[in-house]
Design an enzyme around this catalytic site. Structure first.
Site, PDB file in Angstrom:
ATOM      1  N   THR A 100      11.933  15.821  24.057  1.00  0.00           N
ATOM      2  CA  THR A 100      13.390  15.908  24.214  1.00  0.00           C
ATOM      3  C   THR A 100      13.912  16.780  23.083  1.00  0.00           C
ATOM      4  O   THR A 100      13.879  16.376  21.921  1.00  0.00           O
ATOM      5  CB  THR A 100      14.047  14.515  24.127  1.00  0.00           C
ATOM      6  OG1 THR A 100      13.463  13.677  25.125  1.00  0.00           O
ATOM      7  CG2 THR A 100      15.549  14.616  24.358  1.00  0.00           C
ATOM      8  N   LYS A 170      18.479  15.519  30.976  1.00  0.00           N
ATOM      9  CA  LYS A 170      18.146  14.422  30.047  1.00  0.00           C
ATOM     10  C   LYS A 170      19.334  14.128  29.123  1.00  0.00           C
ATOM     11  O   LYS A 170      19.691  12.967  28.897  1.00  0.00           O
ATOM     12  CB  LYS A 170      16.905  14.829  29.246  1.00  0.00           C
ATOM     13  CG  LYS A 170      16.552  13.942  28.085  1.00  0.00           C
ATOM     14  CD  LYS A 170      15.755  12.742  28.485  1.00  0.00           C
ATOM     15  CE  LYS A 170      15.472  11.836  27.300  1.00  0.00           C
ATOM     16  NZ  LYS A 170      14.872  10.576  27.679  1.00  0.00           N
ATOM     17  N   LYS A 245      19.480  10.548  18.173  1.00  0.00           N
ATOM     18  CA  LYS A 245      18.980  11.927  18.278  1.00  0.00           C
ATOM     19  C   LYS A 245      19.483  12.584  19.579  1.00  0.00           C
ATOM     20  O   LYS A 245      19.984  13.706  19.561  1.00  0.00           O
ATOM     21  CB  LYS A 245      17.443  11.910  18.261  1.00  0.00           C
ATOM     22  CG  LYS A 245      16.803  13.237  18.578  1.00  0.00           C
ATOM     23  CD  LYS A 245      15.317  13.095  18.839  1.00  0.00           C
ATOM     24  CE  LYS A 245      14.837  14.246  19.691  1.00  0.00           C
ATOM     25  NZ  LYS A 245      13.496  14.064  20.230  1.00  0.00           N
TER      26      LYS A 245
HETATM   27  P1  NAD Z   1       6.020  10.232  17.934  1.00  0.00           P
HETATM   28  O1  NAD Z   1       6.636  10.536  16.637  1.00  0.00           O
HETATM   29  O2  NAD Z   1       5.439   8.862  18.189  1.00  0.00           O
HETATM   30  O3  NAD Z   1       4.846  11.293  18.252  1.00  0.00           O
HETATM   31  C1  NAD Z   1       4.913  12.645  17.958  1.00  0.00           C
HETATM   32  C2  NAD Z   1       3.513  13.121  17.556  1.00  0.00           C
HETATM   33  O4  NAD Z   1       3.564  14.535  17.351  1.00  0.00           O
HETATM   34  C3  NAD Z   1       3.025  12.504  16.241  1.00  0.00           C
HETATM   35  O5  NAD Z   1       1.775  11.884  16.475  1.00  0.00           O
HETATM   36  C4  NAD Z   1       2.906  13.710  15.287  1.00  0.00           C
HETATM   37  O6  NAD Z   1       1.817  13.599  14.395  1.00  0.00           O
HETATM   38  C5  NAD Z   1       2.701  14.848  16.265  1.00  0.00           C
HETATM   39  N1  NAD Z   1       3.048  16.179  15.774  1.00  0.00           N
HETATM   40  C6  NAD Z   1       4.175  16.575  15.135  1.00  0.00           C
HETATM   41  N2  NAD Z   1       4.150  17.915  14.908  1.00  0.00           N
HETATM   42  C7  NAD Z   1       2.979  18.374  15.401  1.00  0.00           C
HETATM   43  C8  NAD Z   1       2.357  19.660  15.489  1.00  0.00           C
HETATM   44  N3  NAD Z   1       2.968  20.763  15.006  1.00  0.00           N
HETATM   45  N4  NAD Z   1       1.151  19.754  16.081  1.00  0.00           N
HETATM   46  C9  NAD Z   1       0.532  18.651  16.581  1.00  0.00           C
HETATM   47  N5  NAD Z   1       1.056  17.400  16.531  1.00  0.00           N
HETATM   48  C10 NAD Z   1       2.271  17.268  15.959  1.00  0.00           C
HETATM   49  O7  NAD Z   1       7.147  10.554  19.031  1.00  0.00           O
HETATM   50  P2  NAD Z   1       7.237   9.976  20.539  1.00  0.00           P
HETATM   51  O8  NAD Z   1       7.928   8.654  20.539  1.00  0.00           O
HETATM   52  O9  NAD Z   1       5.912  10.130  21.194  1.00  0.00           O
HETATM   53  O10 NAD Z   1       8.301  11.007  21.165  1.00  0.00           O
HETATM   54  C11 NAD Z   1       7.925  12.320  21.559  1.00  0.00           C
HETATM   55  C12 NAD Z   1       9.098  12.948  22.300  1.00  0.00           C
HETATM   56  O11 NAD Z   1       9.412  12.145  23.455  1.00  0.00           O
HETATM   57  C13 NAD Z   1      10.383  13.007  21.462  1.00  0.00           C
HETATM   58  O12 NAD Z   1      10.997  14.250  21.699  1.00  0.00           O
HETATM   59  C14 NAD Z   1      11.220  11.833  21.997  1.00  0.00           C
HETATM   60  O13 NAD Z   1      12.605  12.057  21.853  1.00  0.00           O
HETATM   61  C15 NAD Z   1      10.791  11.813  23.456  1.00  0.00           C
HETATM   62  N6  NAD Z   1      10.964  10.509  24.110  1.00  0.00           N
HETATM   63  C16 NAD Z   1      10.559   9.372  23.497  1.00  0.00           C
HETATM   64  C17 NAD Z   1      10.728   8.139  24.132  1.00  0.00           C
HETATM   65  C18 NAD Z   1      10.281   6.858  23.467  1.00  0.00           C
HETATM   66  O14 NAD Z   1      10.651   5.777  23.956  1.00  0.00           O
HETATM   67  N7  NAD Z   1       9.475   6.909  22.412  1.00  0.00           N
HETATM   68  C19 NAD Z   1      11.321   8.082  25.407  1.00  0.00           C
HETATM   69  C20 NAD Z   1      11.695   9.273  26.026  1.00  0.00           C
HETATM   70  C21 NAD Z   1      11.517  10.490  25.372  1.00  0.00           C
END
Ligand code: NAD
Length: 296
Positions: A100, A170, A245
């Protein structure tokens, strides 16, 4: 079966990549976190050495990263210096970003190549269960070829329009959800002051014009909807920090597009106050507790 490069194996990306592997796809994953790489390997996801390495030779290249800056780094190389996934992947590969992020970044990271922006809703439970909703923007032919890949991770797949339309859907959806949740919390708060029971308000509003998803599926008071986070002390669910966010992104988009969203702006301020007051890790429906404690 497809070869898939998957970058970002966090709370959402890890179960999504595991579901792809479980469905028989050849998935190679990469994350900056060694622990995430280990957990993915246990779920049948191969280890790539870098984001660019994950992208190389893949039919589909997918990212699931926290914010626009991470997405830029992974696709265009750190600081936009090159060496990222966009340059490494095959010319015929389908590029997909499920994070997102802001609409502008979503439209810019593919370095001139067509890319699908495909943010999700459904949270970590939906990611685990393979029941996510995908809101997809971008080229219709790329969408058609990626549809079976989305179906391995989700249940509802909607093509919303051109590049950026998935992110737009979204942001609009979550702004509406935040406004509805605050309104629902205010209605229960007023009902309490007027001596009306939670059950009576729920019974009436859920069957009349006050009905909404925030009320009937995610009720912010314990009791009427047993599965809602209110029944487990507002453990997420969908954390307030993530809602904050998304509200920041929707206000940024509204400003850029010249759209009037006064309730969206008010929702951002209320969620900011709730987060700063200690609610950031709480489910977003917990904002009712701040509303109750606010003097008129
Ligand atoms: P998270 O922080 O759990 O996971 C993100 C991962 O990306 C981490 O493991 C981090 O180490 C990795 N990362 C960061 N930069 C990197 C790079 N340059 N190369 C490789 N890996 C890298 O986040 P999440 O909860 O999985 O959310 C991911 C996306 O999904 C976000 O944009 C969030 O807004 C969206 N989202 C989350 C939810 C939720 O409930 N968690 C629901 C809908 C949408």
């Amino acid at each position: 079966m497809a070869r898939i490069g998957f970058v970002g194996l966090g709370n959402m990306g890890l179960p999504m990549a595991r579901n792809l592997a479980r469905k028989g796809h050849e998935v190679r994953g990469y994350d900056l976190s060694a622990a995430a790489m280990d957990a993915a390997a246990e779920g049948g996801v191969g280890r790539a050495q870098s984001a660019a390495d994950a992208a190389r030779g893949a039919d589909f290249v997918i990212s699931m990263l926290p914010a626009g800056a991470h997405v830029k780094d992974a696709w265009l190389g750190a600081g936009g210096q090159g060496g990222g996934m966009a340059a490494a992947c095959d010319p015929q590969a389908v590029l997909i970003d499920c994070s997102t992020i802001d609409v502008e970044t979503a439209r810019s990271v593919a370095a001139g190549r067509p890319m699908l922006d495909a943010p999700v809703s459904g949270g970590t439970m939906g990611a685990e269960a393979g029941t996510l909703t995908f809101m997809v923007g971008g080229d219709a032919a790329a969408f058609a070829s990626a549809k079976p890949i989305f179906e391995a991770m989700g249940r509802t797949i909607v093509h919303c329009g051109e590049a950026g339309a998935g992110q737009a859907a979204k942001l609009c959806n979550n702004m509406l959800l935040a406004i509805c949740m605050i309104g629902t919390g205010e209605a229960f708060t007023l009902a309490e002051k007027l001596g009306l029971s939670h059950e009576a308000l729920f019974e009436v509003a859920s069957k009349s014009s006050g009905q909404s998803w925030a009320l009937t599926t995610y009720c912010p008071v314990p009791g009427p909807v047993p599965g809602s986070p209110a029944n487990r002390d507002y453990r997420p669910g969908f954390a307030t920090a993530l809602m904050l966010k998304d509200l920041g992104l929707s206000q940024q988009a509204a400003e850029a597009a010249g759209a009037a969203t006064p309730l969206g702006a008010a929702a951002l301020e209320l969620y900011r106050r709730f987060a700063e007051g200690g609610g950031a890790g709480t489910d977003f429906s917990g904002i009712i507790n701040m509303l109750r404690g606010t003097a008129r």
